[in-house]
Design a protein around this motif. Structure first.
Motif, PDB file in Angstrom:
ATOM      1  N   GLN A  50       0.816  -1.212   0.000  1.00  0.00           N
ATOM      2  CA  GLN A  50       0.000   0.000   0.000  1.00  0.00           C
ATOM      3  C   GLN A  50       0.855   1.271   0.000  1.00  0.00           C
ATOM      4  OE1 GLN A  50      -3.378   0.032  -0.075  1.00  0.00           O
ATOM      5  NE2 GLN A  50      -3.466  -2.202  -0.164  1.00  0.00           N
ATOM      6  N   ALA A  51       2.157   1.120   0.211  1.00  0.00           N
ATOM      7  CA  ALA A  51       3.028   2.280   0.372  1.00  0.00           C
ATOM      8  C   ALA A  51       3.290   2.984  -0.953  1.00  0.00           C
ATOM      9  CB  ALA A  51       4.351   1.854   0.993  1.00  0.00           C
ATOM     10  N   ALA A  52       3.333   4.297  -0.884  1.00  0.00           N
ATOM     11  CA  ALA A  52       3.691   5.119  -2.043  1.00  0.00           C
ATOM     12  C   ALA A  52       5.152   5.555  -1.906  1.00  0.00           C
ATOM     13  CB  ALA A  52       2.781   6.329  -2.151  1.00  0.00           C
ATOM     14  N   ALA A  53       5.699   6.066  -2.986  1.00  0.00           N
ATOM     15  CA  ALA A  53       7.083   6.539  -2.971  1.00  0.00           C
ATOM     16  C   ALA A  53       7.173   7.794  -3.826  1.00  0.00           C
ATOM     17  CB  ALA A  53       8.027   5.459  -3.490  1.00  0.00           C
ATOM     18  N   LEU A  54       8.252   8.530  -3.645  1.00  0.00           N
ATOM     19  CA  LEU A  54       8.532   9.696  -4.469  1.00  0.00           C
ATOM     20  C   LEU A  54       9.574   9.311  -5.514  1.00  0.00           C
ATOM     21  CD1 LEU A  54       8.761  12.503  -1.763  1.00  0.00           C
ATOM     22  CD2 LEU A  54       6.878  12.060  -3.333  1.00  0.00           C
ATOM     23  N   SER A  55       9.222   9.535  -6.776  1.00  0.00           N
ATOM     24  CA  SER A  55      10.152   9.302  -7.876  1.00  0.00           C
ATOM     25  C   SER A  55      10.752  10.656  -8.245  1.00  0.00           C
ATOM     26  CB  SER A  55       9.404   8.704  -9.071  1.00  0.00           C
ATOM     27  OG  SER A  55      10.240   8.659 -10.204  1.00  0.00           O
ATOM     28  N   ILE A  56      12.063  10.794  -8.046  1.00  0.00           N
ATOM     29  CA  ILE A  56      12.739  12.077  -8.255  1.00  0.00           C
ATOM     30  C   ILE A  56      13.768  11.928  -9.366  1.00  0.00           C
ATOM     31  CG2 ILE A  56      14.070  13.922  -7.180  1.00  0.00           C
ATOM     32  CD1 ILE A  56      13.041  12.925  -4.470  1.00  0.00           C
ATOM     33  N   SER A  57      13.564  12.657 -10.458  1.00  0.00           N
ATOM     34  CA  SER A  57      14.525  12.673 -11.564  1.00  0.00           C
ATOM     35  C   SER A  57      15.236  14.020 -11.555  1.00  0.00           C
ATOM     36  CB  SER A  57      13.814  12.475 -12.906  1.00  0.00           C
ATOM     37  OG  SER A  57      13.183  11.213 -12.944  1.00  0.00           O
ATOM     38  N   ARG A  58      16.542  13.996 -11.602  1.00  0.00           N
ATOM     39  CA  ARG A  58      17.328  15.239 -11.482  1.00  0.00           C
ATOM     40  C   ARG A  58      18.355  15.349 -12.599  1.00  0.00           C
ATOM     41  NH1 ARG A  58      20.944  16.268  -6.161  1.00  0.00           N
ATOM     42  NH2 ARG A  58      18.930  16.820  -5.282  1.00  0.00           N
ATOM     43  N   LEU A  59      18.426  16.522 -13.194  1.00  0.00           N
ATOM     44  CA  LEU A  59      19.505  16.881 -14.106  1.00  0.00           C
ATOM     45  C   LEU A  59      20.350  17.930 -13.400  1.00  0.00           C
ATOM     46  CD1 LEU A  59      20.806  16.656 -16.947  1.00  0.00           C
ATOM     47  CD2 LEU A  59      19.374  18.595 -17.625  1.00  0.00           C
TER      48      LEU A  59
END
Length: 271
Positions: A218-227
């Motif tokens: 049930q857990a969500a996550a943060l998807s972080i894409s960085r340049l």
């Protein structure tokens, strides 16, 4: 909203228990506010009451209770797992200002937690898609580093980063179990990142990612894409998947200046 009695949820039906039935505010909205204040006061730290108990306590229908709880779940205040009683969501252990050119390493250390990484891969490879993002030829060699980041002995994030090998090859001799990428990049290659652009999305981790991060389905996550760039040159493409129950992003706003990103002029120190 009328005056309350000795405490929210105590006493008889009506204004005594904190609900004002003559108010134009819906009962579910009033109930949501009362429950939120009780949660903030630490009243439900050990156990959150069920729908029936709340309906009886406040003298309202279960539908009213359900709507109030639905809003508390949507706001991340309550956590509801299938077949289980709702519970109060624990506070995020690690917080980070939105807009800061931040370091996950530094954020963990600032929270008073031990930072440790399990290095999965450290090599040189080609990746046409990432090379294009970095403004390079498709066949350009890239240094690739993949780590499982831990904070306080519990997994926090899956971190993958690509850098031009011509600049970052000295990092192949670095030990990234307990050190920062940006610190090593500066010490070994004389390169310091000074600008970055990120895209942040809420996602549900895959089964494989959940297993590595040790989070439930049930857990969500943060998807972080960085340049990340140095002197206007793109030198880093990074993707980080962070557990949403352990990490929070913060920002400030006001009626005078509007929305303001915290730490928007902070420079990279470590990562």
């Amino acid at each position: 909203m009328g005056t309350s009695g000795p405490g929210p949820g105590l006493g008889t039906v009506g204004a005594v228990n904190g609900l004002d039935r003559e108010s134009t505010a819906p009962l579910w909205r009033q109930l949501q506010g009362l429950l939120l204040r009780r949660i903030e006061g630490g009243e439900f730290a050990n156990r959150f009451p069920g729908e029936l108990a709340l309906a009886e306590e406040y003298g309202v229908s279960r539908q009213t209770v359900r709507q109030a709880l639905r809003e508390l779940r949507a706001g991340g205040i309550l956590v509801a797992e299938r077949g289980r009683q709702p519970r109060v969501a624990p506070p995020a252990e690690i917080t980070q200002p939105v807009g800061a050119l931040y370091s996950l390493f530094a954020a963990v250390e600032a929270a008073g937690l031990k930072q440790y990484s399990v290095v999965r891969t450290l090599d040189v490879r080609a990746d046409a898609v990432v090379a294009e993002r970095l403004g390079l030829e498709a066949s350009a060699p890239l240094l690739y580093l993949e780590r499982l980041r831990l904070a306080g002995d519990e997994p926090l994030a899956l971190d993958r980063v690509w850098l031009p090998a011509e600049l970052a090859e000295p990092l192949l001799d670095a030990d990234f179990q307990h050190t920062s990428l940006y610190g090593e990049l500066f010490r070994r290659a004389g390169l310091r990142l000074d600008h970055g652009c990120e895209q942040i999305r809420a996602v549900i981790p895959t089964a494989a990612e959940r297993a590595q991060l040790r989070c439930d389905e049930q857990a969500a996550a943060l998807s972080i894409s960085r340049l990340g760039t140095a002197s206007r040159r793109p030198v880093e493409w990074r993707h980080t998947l962070v557990r949403g129950d352990r990490f929070a992003l913060t920002a400030e706003f006001s009626g005078r200046v509007g929305y303001r990103l915290l730490g928007s002029r902070t420079e990279f120190v470590t990562a």
